[in-house]
Motif scaffolding. Structure first.
Motif, PDB file in Angstrom:
ATOM      1  N   THR A   1      -4.328   7.776  -1.498  1.00 18.99           N
ATOM      2  CA  THR A   1      -3.836   6.491  -1.003  1.00 18.99           C
ATOM      3  C   THR A   1      -4.291   5.386  -1.941  1.00 18.99           C
ATOM      4  OG1 THR A   1      -5.797   6.204   0.395  1.00 18.99           O
ATOM      5  CG2 THR A   1      -3.871   7.224   1.414  1.00 18.99           C
TER       6      THR A   1
ATOM      7  N   GLU B   1      -7.224   4.650  -4.623  1.00 19.61           N
ATOM      8  CA  GLU B   1      -8.517   4.302  -4.039  1.00 19.61           C
ATOM      9  C   GLU B   1      -9.212   5.484  -3.363  1.00 19.61           C
ATOM     10  OE1 GLU B   1      -7.145   1.146  -1.595  1.00 19.61           O
ATOM     11  OE2 GLU B   1      -6.750  -0.181  -3.286  1.00 19.61           O
TER      12      GLU B   1
ATOM     13  N   SER C   1      -3.209   0.986  -3.400  1.00 17.96           N
ATOM     14  CA  SER C   1      -2.465  -0.269  -3.292  1.00 17.96           C
ATOM     15  C   SER C   1      -1.748  -0.545  -4.607  1.00 17.96           C
ATOM     16  CB  SER C   1      -3.418  -1.426  -2.961  1.00 17.96           C
ATOM     17  OG  SER C   1      -4.408  -1.557  -3.973  1.00 17.96           O
TER      18      SER C   1
ATOM     19  N   THR D   1       0.844  -1.181   0.000  1.00 15.93           N
ATOM     20  CA  THR D   1       0.000   0.000   0.000  1.00 15.93           C
ATOM     21  C   THR D   1       0.886   1.240   0.000  1.00 15.93           C
ATOM     22  OG1 THR D   1      -0.145  -0.058   2.421  1.00 15.93           O
ATOM     23  CG2 THR D   1      -1.906  -1.153   1.182  1.00 15.93           C
TER      24      THR D   1
END
Length: 201
Positions: free
Chosen positions: A54, A70, A56, A37
């Motif tokens: 943020t 995301e 992954s 992440t």
């Protein structure tokens, strides 16, 4: 005695700085895939409010990458080894291009490319926050960015700071970085969603 201490100190400093490139090369030698992440911050030259996001990621060498933003937006980038797909979920739009043009001289090539020194000149840049810093400068005059600073710790990248040619700085902090995981089948396969506009090849 003071001279001896001075030279020993200089030698220790040089050895510490040299560890950055050594760690990056060890990462390349021992890590063929990874997942985790990240938290990203983009700061414009104008100094306006930073943009935070943020997401992954997963990667496999050579040339495979899945980078999913995301929050606060949904944006997916998938490199399948031949093509780079970019999917904007909010616009339901897909852009596709050749991977060698999209990733070959990009910062992502430092993690997913085939040859570490092919597109970049590497140099030591000291230490910061417990990390050894490596600076990578693109060899191509056509590159869209000026340099990348990579923070290495325990032979893994923990931080990437990209400065582009327009004065914008993008910092990616890897909040989790798992080397050589068992990735799901089809992790780097992308099929445009039904009804999506597809731009490119």
């Amino acid at each position: 005695m003071r001279i001896l201490i001075f030279f020993v100190g200089m030698l220790a400093s040089v050895l510490a700085r040299a560890a950055g490139i050594d760690q990056l090369k060890a990462f390349w030698a021992n890590t063929t895939s990874a997942q985790g992440t990240f938290a990203q911050t983009v700061i414009a030259k104008s100094g306006r409010k930073p943009q935070n996001s943020t997401g992954s990621f997963a990667l496999a060498r050579p040339g495979k990458l899945r980078w999913a933003y995301e929050k606060p937006m949904r944006l997916l980038l998938v490199a399948d080894g031949e093509k780079l797909w970019t999917y904007d979920a909010d616009l339901n739009q897909v852009t596709v291009g050749k991977i060698d043009q999209a990733l070959g001289t990009s910062p992502a090539a430092l993690l997913t490319g085939e040859a570490l020194d092919r597109h970049f000149t590497l140099s030591e840049a000291g230490t910061a926050d417990g990390m050894e810093i490596v600076e990578a400068v693109p060899k191509s005059a056509d590159s869209t960015f000026a340099r990348v600073r990579i923070g290495m710790k325990n032979n893994l990248p923990r931080l990437m700071e990209v400065q582009d040619n327009f004065g914008q700085t993008t910092t990616v902090l890897f909040t989790q970085f798992q080397p050589n995981p068992l990735l799901p089948q089809g992790a780097f396969r992308f099929t445009p969603p039904h009804g999506a506009d597809v731009i490119g090849e």
